[in-house]
Write an enzyme that holds these catalytic residues in place. Structure first.
Site, short mmCIF file in Angstrom:
data_model
loop_
_atom_site.label_atom_id
_atom_site.label_comp_id
_atom_site.label_asym_id
_atom_site.label_seq_id
_atom_site.Cartn_x
_atom_site.Cartn_y
_atom_site.Cartn_z
N ASP A 188 -4.54 -21.43 -10.35
CA ASP A 188 -3.92 -22.46 -9.52
C ASP A 188 -3.08 -23.43 -10.35
O ASP A 188 -2.04 -23.91 -9.89
CB ASP A 188 -4.99 -23.23 -8.75
CG ASP A 188 -5.58 -22.43 -7.60
OD1 ASP A 188 -5.07 -21.33 -7.32
OD2 ASP A 188 -6.55 -22.90 -6.98
N ALA B 27 -10.50 -34.07 -5.14
CA ALA B 27 -10.92 -34.86 -3.98
C ALA B 27 -12.16 -34.27 -3.32
O ALA B 27 -13.04 -35.01 -2.85
CB ALA B 27 -9.77 -34.95 -2.97
#
Length: 300
Positions: free
Chosen positions: A75, A193
């Site tokens: 990623d 998050a």
């Protein structure tokens, strides 16, 4: 089957310092070149693997010349290339050669079969939002960056809590004592998050999420804001406070510096194989529904 635009010039990008990446990149290049596509390589990738016979281009040259970029890596590689190609609206195809692979969704074992079909026009397209942020000191901007996942204001590992004043659209929200604050896109909601107890936002949701990191007051909870919000985070206390843009650090923050964050005007087109399901990705990566029935698999 969804049929989109057929591509002509294809840029290949890999995480150049990853062991064992040269062979699959060379194999993919030969596979798609054999089908009549023009193949170019990102310059650092070309230098690392020795891609003789293919042009080596900078990201800016890829943006100007290539119709699509195929990223082989994790990623992080996808995020970095997305930031660089965002001004050019170059679509990205992600092949997972890393560990988690939330946004590189094609297994490397399937790439020789799946990627040529996508390049021929069989794909599903979605737009992912970016954040743009700047650091303002004494009324003057001193640094600017794009972030695909998040902008993170946090303390260093050896300092006390950071004290932050947070405003949205020019209106005071709160003063917060915490280890930091995450401002995340929907794409970034499954990154840092999420580990800080933030909510998962569907990537097509128009929102920005604020997630406190270990706040002093338990009433400081994550909040999802409209994606046209303008967020200002001022450093009002603490020492050794840093800001990271997708883990790109700016470490020289001072008291009263302000980090201003808003949605970027740029978006990044992601291309997925036909039949792609975001929910299947969540189920697989987060180990939801560990023992699905065959009927569940058919609906993926």
């Amino acid at each position: 089957m969804k049929i989109g635009h057929q591509f002509h010039t294809v840029a290949l990008v890999g995480r150049s310092n990853t062991p064992g990446i040269a062979e699959p990149l060379a194999s993919l290049a030969a596979c798609i070149a054999k089908r009549g596509f023009e193949v170019v390589f990102e310059a650092d990738t070309a230098q690392a693997i020795g891609s003789a016979g293919y042009p080596a281009l900078t990201p800016a040259e890829i943006g100007a010349r290539a119709d699509v970029a195929v990223v082989l890596g994790g990623d992080g590689t996808m995020l970095g290339m997305g930031r660089q190609l965002a001004p050019y609206k170059t679509p990205l195809i992600g092949i997972n050669h890393g560990r988690l692979g939330f946004i590189t969704d094609i297994p490397a074992s399937d790439m020789r079969e799946v990627v040529p079909m996508m390049l021929a026009g069989s794909y599903e397209r979605e737009e992912r939002t970016l954040l743009e942020a700047r650091i303002v000191r004494n009324g003057e901007p001193i640094y600017h960056a794009l972030a695909f996942n998040d902008v993170v204001v946090n303390r260093s590992g050896f300092s006390g809590m950071a004290e932050l004043r947070v405003s949205v659209d020019g209106r005071f929200m709160y003063n917060q004592r915490s280890d930091g604050l995450i401002v995340a896109t929907p794409t970034g909601s499954t990154a840092y998050a999420l580990s800080s107890q933030g909510p998962i936002l569907h990537p097509q949701l128009q929102g920005i999420v604020l997630v406190p990191i270990a706040p002093h007051a338990l009433s400081n909870r994550p909040i999802v804001l409209p994606d046209d919000s303008k967020i200002a985070i001022q450093i009002i206390g603490g020492r050794d406070v840093n800001v990271n843009f997708d883990m790109q650090s700016f470490t020289a923050l001072e008291l009263n510096d302000t980090i201003e964050v808003r949605r970027s005007k740029h978006t990044v087109p992601f291309l997925h194989p036909v039949g792609y399901s975001y929910y299947a990705t969540l189920r697989k990566k987060l180990h939801w529904n560990e023992h699905p029935s065959s009927e569940d698999d058919d609906d993926a």
